[in-house]
Scaffold this motif. Structure first.
Motif, PDB file in Angstrom:
ATOM      1  N   ARG A 116       0.541  -1.310   0.208  1.00 51.06           N
ATOM      2  CA  ARG A 116       0.405  -0.091  -0.143  1.00 51.06           C
ATOM      3  C   ARG A 116       0.564   1.319  -0.208  1.00 51.06           C
ATOM      4  N   VAL A 117       2.360   1.284   0.442  1.00 53.90           N
ATOM      5  CA  VAL A 117       2.799   2.364   0.991  1.00 53.90           C
ATOM      6  C   VAL A 117       3.737   2.764  -0.993  1.00 53.90           C
ATOM      7  N   ALA A 118       3.887   1.717  -1.462  1.00 54.88           N
ATOM      8  CA  ALA A 118       4.246   0.944  -2.673  1.00 54.88           C
ATOM      9  C   ALA A 118       3.463   1.849  -3.146  1.00 54.88           C
ATOM     10  N   ALA A 119       2.219   1.890  -3.340  1.00 56.64           N
ATOM     11  CA  ALA A 119       1.409   1.792  -4.468  1.00 56.64           C
ATOM     12  C   ALA A 119       0.963   3.688  -4.237  1.00 56.64           C
ATOM     13  N   LEU A 120       1.026   3.907  -3.160  1.00 58.24           N
ATOM     14  CA  LEU A 120       0.996   5.253  -2.734  1.00 58.24           C
ATOM     15  C   LEU A 120       2.094   6.318  -3.159  1.00 58.24           C
ATOM     16  N   LEU A 121       3.287   5.710  -3.475  1.00 60.58           N
ATOM     17  CA  LEU A 121       4.862   6.009  -3.829  1.00 60.58           C
ATOM     18  C   LEU A 121       4.849   6.075  -5.644  1.00 60.58           C
ATOM     19  N   ASP A 122       4.384   5.601  -5.839  1.00 62.37           N
ATOM     20  CA  ASP A 122       4.797   5.118  -7.033  1.00 62.37           C
ATOM     21  C   ASP A 122       5.969   4.013  -7.239  1.00 62.37           C
ATOM     22  N   VAL A 123       6.239   3.130  -6.827  1.00 67.89           N
ATOM     23  CA  VAL A 123       7.131   2.190  -6.590  1.00 67.89           C
ATOM     24  C   VAL A 123       7.252   0.995  -6.848  1.00 67.89           C
ATOM     25  N   MET A 124       7.767   0.268  -6.897  1.00 65.46           N
ATOM     26  CA  MET A 124       7.903  -0.915  -7.375  1.00 65.46           C
ATOM     27  C   MET A 124       8.464  -1.916  -6.177  1.00 65.46           C
ATOM     28  N   GLN A 125       7.456  -2.633  -5.160  1.00 69.84           N
ATOM     29  CA  GLN A 125       7.906  -3.101  -4.320  1.00 69.84           C
ATOM     30  C   GLN A 125       8.747  -3.731  -4.471  1.00 69.84           C
ATOM     31  N   ILE A 126       9.513  -4.479  -3.196  1.00 66.51           N
ATOM     32  CA  ILE A 126      10.499  -5.779  -3.796  1.00 66.51           C
ATOM     33  C   ILE A 126      10.223  -6.631  -2.475  1.00 66.51           C
ATOM     34  N   SER A 127       9.777  -7.650  -2.768  1.00 69.09           N
ATOM     35  CA  SER A 127       9.146  -8.567  -1.873  1.00 69.09           C
ATOM     36  C   SER A 127      10.254  -9.517  -0.797  1.00 69.09           C
ATOM     37  N   ASP A 128       9.824 -10.369   0.230  1.00 69.49           N
ATOM     38  CA  ASP A 128      10.363 -11.351   0.880  1.00 69.49           C
ATOM     39  C   ASP A 128      11.803 -11.674   0.357  1.00 69.49           C
ATOM     40  N   ILE A 129      12.622 -10.447   0.402  1.00 69.15           N
ATOM     41  CA  ILE A 129      14.350 -10.400   0.078  1.00 69.15           C
ATOM     42  C   ILE A 129      14.514 -11.801   1.006  1.00 69.15           C
ATOM     43  N   VAL A 130      15.735 -12.399   0.788  1.00 66.38           N
ATOM     44  CA  VAL A 130      16.395 -13.441   1.293  1.00 66.38           C
ATOM     45  C   VAL A 130      18.345 -12.882   1.060  1.00 66.38           C
ATOM     46  N   GLN A 131      18.228 -12.133   0.365  1.00 67.51           N
ATOM     47  CA  GLN A 131      19.604 -11.479   0.304  1.00 67.51           C
ATOM     48  C   GLN A 131      20.182 -10.399  -0.368  1.00 67.51           C
ATOM     49  N   VAL A 132      20.864 -10.042   0.760  1.00 58.39           N
ATOM     50  CA  VAL A 132      20.779  -8.234   0.119  1.00 58.39           C
ATOM     51  C   VAL A 132      22.558  -8.528  -0.703  1.00 58.39           C
ATOM     52  N   ILE A 133      22.427  -8.094  -2.011  1.00 57.64           N
ATOM     53  CA  ILE A 133      23.380  -8.474  -2.443  1.00 57.64           C
ATOM     54  C   ILE A 133      24.442  -6.372  -2.910  1.00 57.64           C
ATOM     55  N   ASP A 134      23.583  -5.464  -3.350  1.00 56.78           N
ATOM     56  CA  ASP A 134      24.040  -4.916  -2.956  1.00 56.78           C
ATOM     57  C   ASP A 134      22.640  -3.374  -2.634  1.00 56.78           C
ATOM     58  N   ALA A 135      22.980  -2.050  -2.822  1.00 53.72           N
ATOM     59  CA  ALA A 135      21.824  -1.210  -1.440  1.00 53.72           C
ATOM     60  C   ALA A 135      21.071  -1.257  -3.252  1.00 53.72           C
ATOM     61  N   ASN A 136      21.541  -1.976  -4.107  1.00 49.32           N
ATOM     62  CA  ASN A 136      19.803  -1.597  -5.521  1.00 49.32           C
ATOM     63  C   ASN A 136      19.203  -3.077  -5.302  1.00 49.32           C
ATOM     64  N   THR A 137      20.259  -4.499  -5.212  1.00 49.41           N
ATOM     65  CA  THR A 137      20.117  -5.708  -5.701  1.00 49.41           C
ATOM     66  C   THR A 137      19.947  -6.309  -4.839  1.00 49.41           C
ATOM     67  N   PHE A 138      18.942  -7.381  -5.006  1.00 49.86           N
ATOM     68  CA  PHE A 138      18.074  -8.081  -3.828  1.00 49.86           C
ATOM     69  C   PHE A 138      18.275  -9.577  -4.496  1.00 49.86           C
ATOM     70  N   GLN A 139      17.789 -10.247  -4.294  1.00 51.22           N
ATOM     71  CA  GLN A 139      17.543 -11.657  -4.330  1.00 51.22           C
ATOM     72  C   GLN A 139      16.326 -12.188  -3.396  1.00 51.22           C
ATOM     73  N   ARG A 140      16.178 -13.488  -3.775  1.00 51.73           N
ATOM     74  CA  ARG A 140      14.241 -13.171  -3.438  1.00 51.73           C
ATOM     75  C   ARG A 140      13.595 -14.678  -4.544  1.00 51.73           C
ATOM     76  N   PRO A 141      12.786 -15.654  -3.942  1.00 50.53           N
ATOM     77  CA  PRO A 141      12.361 -16.766  -3.666  1.00 50.53           C
ATOM     78  C   PRO A 141      11.069 -16.289  -4.426  1.00 50.53           C
ATOM     79  N   ILE A 142      11.261 -17.132  -6.082  1.00 49.67           N
ATOM     80  CA  ILE A 142       9.879 -17.160  -6.910  1.00 49.67           C
ATOM     81  C   ILE A 142       9.379 -18.348  -6.758  1.00 49.67           C
ATOM     82  N   TYR A 143       8.012 -18.265  -7.346  1.00 45.94           N
ATOM     83  CA  TYR A 143       7.626 -19.808  -7.812  1.00 45.94           C
ATOM     84  C   TYR A 143       8.158 -20.713  -6.289  1.00 45.94           C
ATOM     85  N   ALA A 144       7.787 -20.746  -5.041  1.00 46.08           N
ATOM     86  CA  ALA A 144       7.955 -21.437  -3.973  1.00 46.08           C
ATOM     87  C   ALA A 144       8.900 -21.894  -3.345  1.00 46.08           C
ATOM     88  N   GLY A 145       9.846 -20.766  -3.708  1.00 45.36           N
ATOM     89  CA  GLY A 145      11.288 -21.022  -3.115  1.00 45.36           C
ATOM     90  C   GLY A 145      11.922 -22.330  -4.870  1.00 45.36           C
TER      91      GLY A 145
END
Lengths: 310, 249
Positions: free
Chosen positions: A101-130
């Protein structure tokens, strides 16, 4: 760069997942501020201020923010957002409810459920149930991220004491109101943060047989979970469920009892450090991920296991 | 009262997904596709509302290539009245989906939007909340029970510690969880009937929404596979291993 972490709490206690989210924030870098929004006493804010790495705690204390009503909390975060490069929340039901809801109010695409921070802009996240891991990068001016708590260590609670400041509460949007909760009460540790989890599946045959697992759990200081099959069969309530559609756990020890090991269950526990499977079917897929497998009738093995623990 | 149900076409949940050799994504060619299971639950809930006299029209909408019309037909065969296909070639992110749906809501003026809490492909869990934000509507998320009143609804949400009851004003967006209902199968006569139900196709351009992606997928990988360990002979060996080898108890 500075990171705002939305605290998850129940007005009395800071939820453990907040600590894991602070760790993710510290891997991003920059000042870490924690927002405590709710109808809260100072306890949660003081707990947040004691978390290592937190520079400042912002407390928005108001009835309209109680129970994390998304329609009221989201505009509050929206107003604060311009001071931050990143907005983080634990991927708990509270974080998952509010942050998009915050993301839509700010017109930003959210990155959900990250499992790793690669750098300040890049993240790893599971898809297809991991079953796959996606590395995604965002050029948005503000990164909005939810954090899978089991993928990050909890930040220590021995910080030097961050400053606590009041934040504006905002008005009540008048869209939703809290009625009541039906929370399961348990003396045992919370499923997602317990160091040991013992779960039962369809093989348990009846809800009353979970008492066997509870006895083991009490000896080990473990939480009790269940597979979706056991939940669907009505053996235990839904919040016991470990899996793709339930909770994701990654304890030091996971004991799967009478669980065949459907993909949907594995998605919720395969990151556990040590997995034990007790099942009478030696072909059960759970044995393919178990470090220690015992092919046995659970109704004999579990009481024996409990006895052996002394 | 009209109910809008956005439905997503995803890889069938029974299919084991495979990551492409070039790590650009998962293999979609010649893979069985189906309606996102959570969206099926949303369709079912809308149908039950209509059958109990609480709704008079159910519109299903899906965004994607022309094959998405099959998914819409599935929704129509389940019992929805009308379909809208938003023709879009590439994968559209939840924020853009929410913007497209906002335009559909402006045209259709539903009182309720029922949508799955998440899609089982990207597992984002965002679209419903984003749509509610863009519309300025109330949201009820991860809902396992719903009672619709005149201008308010009571939803029961599945939250981490148990259940939460929330009163939401209508119009509202409700994202549905697994235990809300068990979706019906479409019967053969209804599949035949669905072929005659109205299905409009509109383009992203007609709706005037910028759907360019905000995120870049750098790579998609297989997770590190866990290998099977050993079988122990009996409980005492198990306890011994856990105490002395794994040192976890």
């Amino acid at each position: 760069m500075s990171v705002l972490v939305l605290a998850d709490h129940d007005n009395g206690q800071l939820a453990g997942a907040t600590l894991n989210t602070v760790t993710a924030a510290s891997q991003i870098g920059g000042d870490i501020h924690v927002l405590v929004a709710g109808d809260t006493s100072g306890d949660v804010a003081r707990a947040a201020a004691a978390v290592a790495g937190v520079a400042k705690v912002l407390i928005a204390n108001g009835n309209s923010l109680d129970h994390g009503i998304a329609e009221n909390v989201a505009p509050l975060i929206q107003k604060m957002a311009s001071s931050y490069s990143h907005l983080l929340a634990p991927a708990t039901t509270t974080g998952k409810n509010i942050m998009p809801r915050v993301a839509a109010l700010l017109d930003v695409m959210q990155i959900s459920d990250i499992v790793q921070v690669i750098d300040a802009n890049t993240f790893q996240r599971p898809i297809y149930a991991g079953n796959a891991l996606a590395t995604v990068t965002s050029d948005e001016a503000i990164k909005i991220v939810t954090v899978r708590s089991t993928a990050f260590d909890a930040a220590a609670e021995d910080g030097s004491g961050a400053s606590i400041e009041d934040a504006a509460v905002g008005s009540d949007a008048g869209l939703s109101s809290y009625v009541k909760s039906e929370l399961s009460s348990s003396e045992r540790p919370e499923l997602t943060s317990a160091p040991i989890v013992i779960s039962g599946g369809r093989g348990m045959q009846d809800g009353s047989n979970f008492a066997m697992l509870e006895k083991v759990a009490d000896k080990l200081g473990a939480a009790v979970g269940a597979s979706r099959a056991a939940v669907d069969a009505g053996f235990v309530p839904n919040d016991y469920q470990v899996g793709q559609t339930g909770k994701v756990v990654a304890p030091d020890l996971y004991v799967a009892v009478g669980i065949s090991g459907a993909i949907q269950h594995l998605a919720g526990m395969k990151d556990s450090k040590v997995i034990v499977a007790i099942n009478k079917d030696d072909e059960a897929p759970i044995f393919q991920v178990a470090d220690f497998g015992l092919v046995a009738d659970l109704f004999e093995a579990v009481p024996e296991f409990e006895k052996e623990l002394g | 009262m009209k109910v809008l149900v956005p439905i997503k076409r995803v890889i069938d949940y029974n299919v084991k997904v495979r990551v492409k050799a070039d790590n650009s994504g998962v293999e979609l060619a010649n893979v069985k596709m189906a309606m996102n299971p959570f969206d099926e639950i949303a369709v079912e809930q809308a149908l039950r509302l209509k059958e109990s006299g609480g709704a008079d029209e159910i519109v299903v909408v899906s965004i994607g290539p022309s094959q998405n019309q099959e998914t819409i037909r599935t929704g129509l065969a389940m019992g929805a009245d009308r379909g809208i296909h938003i023709d879009a070639s590439h994968n559209i992110e939840p924020l853009a989906v929410a913007k497209l749906l906002k335009e559909v809501v402006a045209r259709e003026k539903p009182s309720l939007v029922f949508v799955g809490k998440q899609a089982i492909d990207d597992d984002c869990n965002q679209t419903g909340q984003m749509l509610a934000a863009l519309l300025g509507w109330a949201q009820g998320t991860f809902v396992s029970d719903i009672k619709i009143g005149h201008d308010k609804a009571i939803v029961i949400r599945e939250v981490d510690g148990g259940l939460e009851h929330l009163e939401i004003s209508m119009p509202a967006v409700v994202t549905v969880d697994l235990r809300l209902n068990e979706p019906r199968y479409a019967s053969l006569p209804n599949i035949m009937k669905a072929k005659k139900k109205p299905l409009d196709s509109i383009t992203v351009e007609e709706l005037g929404v910028d759907v360019s992606p905000r995120l870049t997928v750098v790579k998609v990988e297989e997770p590190v596979a866990r290998s099977a360990g050993i079988k122990v002979a009996d409980v005492s060996e198990l306890v011994n291993k856990l105490k002395n080898e794994a040192k976890v108890i």
